[in-house]
Design an enzyme around this catalytic site. Structure first.
Site, PDB file in Angstrom:
ATOM      1  N   ARG A 138       0.826  -1.230   0.000  1.00 27.73           N
ATOM      2  CA  ARG A 138       0.000   0.000   0.000  1.00 27.73           C
ATOM      3  C   ARG A 138       0.851   1.268   0.000  1.00 27.73           C
ATOM      4  O   ARG A 138       0.491   2.270   0.612  1.00 27.73           O
ATOM      5  CB  ARG A 138      -0.967   0.058   1.186  1.00 27.73           C
ATOM      6  CG  ARG A 138      -1.902  -1.083   1.303  1.00 27.73           C
ATOM      7  CD  ARG A 138      -2.897  -1.158   0.133  1.00 27.73           C
ATOM      8  NE  ARG A 138      -3.669  -2.361   0.285  1.00 27.73           N
ATOM      9  CZ  ARG A 138      -3.261  -3.568  -0.140  1.00 27.73           C
ATOM     10  NH1 ARG A 138      -2.128  -3.692  -0.809  1.00 27.73           N
ATOM     11  NH2 ARG A 138      -3.998  -4.626   0.047  1.00 27.73           N
TER      12      ARG A 138
ATOM     13  N   SER B 114     -10.889   0.789   3.984  1.00 27.75           N
ATOM     14  CA  SER B 114     -10.125   0.430   5.197  1.00 27.75           C
ATOM     15  C   SER B 114      -9.232   1.597   5.574  1.00 27.75           C
ATOM     16  O   SER B 114      -8.464   2.068   4.736  1.00 27.75           O
ATOM     17  CB  SER B 114      -9.242  -0.790   4.946  1.00 27.75           C
ATOM     18  OG  SER B 114     -10.042  -1.880   4.615  1.00 27.75           O
TER      19      SER B 114
ATOM     20  N   GLU C 104      -3.854   4.130   5.910  1.00 29.47           N
ATOM     21  CA  GLU C 104      -3.719   3.988   4.459  1.00 29.47           C
ATOM     22  C   GLU C 104      -4.198   5.269   3.802  1.00 29.47           C
ATOM     23  O   GLU C 104      -3.780   5.644   2.726  1.00 29.47           O
ATOM     24  CB  GLU C 104      -4.681   2.882   4.001  1.00 29.47           C
ATOM     25  CG  GLU C 104      -4.019   1.601   3.599  1.00 29.47           C
ATOM     26  CD  GLU C 104      -5.033   0.589   3.096  1.00 29.47           C
ATOM     27  OE1 GLU C 104      -5.006  -0.511   3.615  1.00 29.47           O
ATOM     28  OE2 GLU C 104      -5.839   0.915   2.194  1.00 29.47           O
TER      29      GLU C 104
HETATM   30  C1  LIG Z   1     -15.398   1.865  -0.482  1.00 28.71           C
HETATM   31  C2  LIG Z   1     -13.904   1.901  -0.704  1.00 28.71           C
HETATM   32  C3  LIG Z   1     -13.193   0.715  -0.867  1.00 28.71           C
HETATM   33  C4  LIG Z   1     -11.809   0.744  -1.081  1.00 28.71           C
HETATM   34  N1  LIG Z   1     -11.139  -0.448  -1.264  1.00 28.71           N
HETATM   35  C5  LIG Z   1      -9.809  -0.456  -1.454  1.00 28.71           C
HETATM   36  C6  LIG Z   1      -9.093  -1.691  -1.644  1.00 28.71           C
HETATM   37  O1  LIG Z   1      -9.682  -2.768  -1.676  1.00 28.71           O
HETATM   38  N2  LIG Z   1      -7.765  -1.638  -1.819  1.00 28.71           N
HETATM   39  C7  LIG Z   1      -7.073  -0.458  -1.822  1.00 28.71           C
HETATM   40  O2  LIG Z   1      -5.846  -0.480  -1.983  1.00 28.71           O
HETATM   41  N3  LIG Z   1      -7.715   0.722  -1.667  1.00 28.71           N
HETATM   42  C8  LIG Z   1      -9.058   0.761  -1.478  1.00 28.71           C
HETATM   43  N4  LIG Z   1      -9.723   1.955  -1.303  1.00 28.71           N
HETATM   44  C9  LIG Z   1      -8.961   3.220  -1.279  1.00 28.71           C
HETATM   45  C10 LIG Z   1      -8.952   3.976  -2.633  1.00 28.71           C
HETATM   46  O3  LIG Z   1     -10.062   3.666  -3.400  1.00 28.71           O
HETATM   47  C11 LIG Z   1      -7.691   3.706  -3.440  1.00 28.71           C
HETATM   48  O4  LIG Z   1      -6.550   4.013  -2.697  1.00 28.71           O
HETATM   49  C12 LIG Z   1      -7.669   4.515  -4.748  1.00 28.71           C
HETATM   50  O5  LIG Z   1      -6.675   3.995  -5.570  1.00 28.71           O
HETATM   51  C13 LIG Z   1      -7.454   6.005  -4.534  1.00 28.71           C
HETATM   52  O6  LIG Z   1      -7.506   6.626  -5.812  1.00 28.71           O
HETATM   53  P1  LIG Z   1      -8.054   8.116  -5.975  1.00 28.71           P
HETATM   54  O7  LIG Z   1      -7.921   8.482  -7.395  1.00 28.71           O
HETATM   55  O8  LIG Z   1      -9.421   8.211  -5.398  1.00 28.71           O
HETATM   56  O9  LIG Z   1      -7.006   8.918  -5.074  1.00 28.71           O
HETATM   57  P2  LIG Z   1      -7.295  10.214  -4.192  1.00 28.71           P
HETATM   58  O10 LIG Z   1      -8.093   9.823  -3.008  1.00 28.71           O
HETATM   59  O11 LIG Z   1      -7.802  11.311  -5.028  1.00 28.71           O
HETATM   60  O12 LIG Z   1      -5.822  10.559  -3.713  1.00 28.71           O
HETATM   61  C14 LIG Z   1      -5.152   9.743  -2.773  1.00 28.71           C
HETATM   62  C15 LIG Z   1      -3.696  10.196  -2.662  1.00 28.71           C
HETATM   63  O13 LIG Z   1      -3.041   9.979  -3.913  1.00 28.71           O
HETATM   64  C16 LIG Z   1      -2.583  11.214  -4.456  1.00 28.71           C
HETATM   65  N5  LIG Z   1      -2.842  11.178  -5.915  1.00 28.71           N
HETATM   66  C17 LIG Z   1      -3.985  10.833  -6.546  1.00 28.71           C
HETATM   67  N6  LIG Z   1      -3.811  10.880  -7.878  1.00 28.71           N
HETATM   68  C18 LIG Z   1      -2.532  11.257  -8.083  1.00 28.71           C
HETATM   69  C19 LIG Z   1      -1.736  11.480  -9.241  1.00 28.71           C
HETATM   70  N7  LIG Z   1      -2.238  11.336 -10.479  1.00 28.71           N
HETATM   71  N8  LIG Z   1      -0.449  11.873  -9.078  1.00 28.71           N
HETATM   72  C20 LIG Z   1       0.084  12.017  -7.846  1.00 28.71           C
HETATM   73  N9  LIG Z   1      -0.617  11.841  -6.709  1.00 28.71           N
HETATM   74  C21 LIG Z   1      -1.902  11.451  -6.827  1.00 28.71           C
HETATM   75  C22 LIG Z   1      -3.366  12.304  -3.760  1.00 28.71           C
HETATM   76  O14 LIG Z   1      -2.633  13.509  -3.691  1.00 28.71           O
HETATM   77  C23 LIG Z   1      -3.571  11.696  -2.378  1.00 28.71           C
HETATM   78  O15 LIG Z   1      -2.429  11.899  -1.580  1.00 28.71           O
HETATM   79  C24 LIG Z   1     -11.109   1.964  -1.100  1.00 28.71           C
HETATM   80  C25 LIG Z   1     -11.835   3.167  -0.927  1.00 28.71           C
HETATM   81  C26 LIG Z   1     -13.218   3.141  -0.739  1.00 28.71           C
HETATM   82  C27 LIG Z   1     -13.967   4.422  -0.599  1.00 28.71           C
END
Ligand SMILES: Cc1cc2nc3c(=O)[nH]c(=O)nc-3n(C[C@H](O)[C@H](O)[C@H](O)COP(=O)(O)OP(=O)(O)OC[C@H]3O[C@@H](n4cnc5c(N)ncnc54)[C@H](O)[C@@H]3O)c2cc1C
Length: 340
Positions: A164, A234, A336
């Protein structure tokens, strides 16, 4: 004007809190990057890259420039004997990419179905579920430095993927614009996660589509629907501890589940077990902890009349959980989720 002032981010993140940013813009073309970074430099404000907002908890207004990644597009770069080499823009929706890849007979991503967010966010966090993580398919990442504005192509090794985690998450200095994946042409199911064992019993060989459907079914039964209940999934990563520490814990808590996976010397302890078995007492537990799983922190007031102080109160609960687990088990719970 491409950069807007005092913008609401309430519908741009899954916790659904009334979060705001001083400045906000959408990145739809890579050519905009220098302008946005210059703007932040001239106004002496920090930059936050936003994807789908599914891995963050806001606690106060962001006093800088939020750049929401909306870069889209995917291209098959080449085909080798065993794999399709696919380049995907970082603003693409992760789950839609998984569904598309399966339709095109590219395999590997099925266990990662239904994870919210963007492709960029997936690489930053090295998303994982059901014994698969994205890093095993990543061959290259293209990112721009938020400090110098220069482009860099990262090899898999340079991304420093870990459980992660990645270089992009730990340094916070890069804007990921695209990701190259090598997706196998032959389907090899990964059914090591117990709830997927049922698929092994089938008389005909299991398909990638069936694995994806089963993963979706399990996730829908276990996790809250983030469109209705505010959450970032999580909240804590499962701690990885030394063998000596694991033996100590087992001595005092014979029922503790311990796993030796991710090919490392470390032992994994489920963070959820630690929270459930601590003596944490919260008067308003259901306000913050999902009733089906203590690891999932929720905002039950999504869409209601809630203030950003709810984010601060949630953060205080998180600190209490960390302190309790640390006092009682001597284990540090690492979020996380990013807290802003
Ligand atoms: C219901 C639910 C279930 C989930 N299940 C899982 C799971 O099973 N496994 C898991 O690993 N995660 C899980 N997650 C967490 C999340 O969905 C993932 O971590 C996802 O990949 C985050 O992507 P995002 O685009 O929404 O990032 P954001 O939330 O927009 O950003 C997260 C971080 O990444 C940075 N970031 C985002 N995009 C970029 C970019 N292009 N360049 C540089 N930095 C960037 C942001 O600055 C921030 O620090 C879950 C979340 C929810 C709500």
């Amino acid at each position: 004007m491409e950069i807007r002032k005092n913008v609401s981010l309430q519908d741009k993140h899954t916790f659904g809190l009334p979060w705001k940013s001083r400045f906000f813009c959408e990145l739809t073309k890579k050519e905009q990057i220098p302008n946005f970074l210059n703007f932040a430099k001239e106004n002496k404000v920090p930059v936050l890259i936003l994807g789908g907002g599914s891995n963050l908890l806001p606690t106060e207004k962001f006093k800088g420039l939020v750049i929401q990644n909306k870069l889209t597009g995917k291209e098959i770069l080449k085909e080798t004997k065993d794999a399709i080499i696919l380049q995907v823009a970082a603003g693409e929706d992760w789950h839609k990419l998984v569904m598309w890849s399966l339709r095109k007979n590219m395999y590997g991503l099925e266990n990662l179905s239904l994870i919210p967010g963007t492709v960029g966010g997936a690489v930053v966090q090295n998303i994982g579920a059901y014994d698969v993580d994205i890093q095993r398919f990543v061959t290259e990442v293209i990112a721009y430095s938020l400090v110098t504005g220069k482009k860099k192509v990262f090899t898999h090794k340079e991304c420093k993927f870990d459980y992660r985690n990645s270089l992009f998450k730990s340094s916070d200095k890069w804007l990921v614009v695209s990701v190259t994946l090598a997706l196998p042409k032959k389907f090899t199911p990964v059914l090591t996660y117990k709830p997927l064992w049922g698929l092994k019993d089938s008389t005909s060989p299991v398909t990638a589509k069936q694995v994806s459907q089963e993963v979706i079914k399990i996730r829908r039964s276990k996790l809250p629907d983030w469109k209705k209940i505010g959450t970032a999934g999580s909240f804590f990563a499962n701690p990885r501890i030394s063998k000596t520490k694991a033996e100590q814990l087992k001595k005092h808590h014979p029922d503790i589940p311990l796993f030796n996976n991710y090919g490392s010397k470390k032992i994994t302890v489920p963070a959820g077990w630690l929270v459930e078995h601590s003596s944490l007492s919260l008067k308003n537990r259901e306000e913050f902890l999902y009733h089906k799983h203590a690891l999932i922190i929720v905002n039950n007031d999504k869409g209601g009349n809630v203030s950003i102080t709810k984010g601060k109160r949630t953060h205080a609960v998180i600190t209490r959980i960390q302190n309790k687990v640390s006092q009682e088990f001597g284990v540090l719970l690492r979020p996380e989720v990013r807290i802003f």
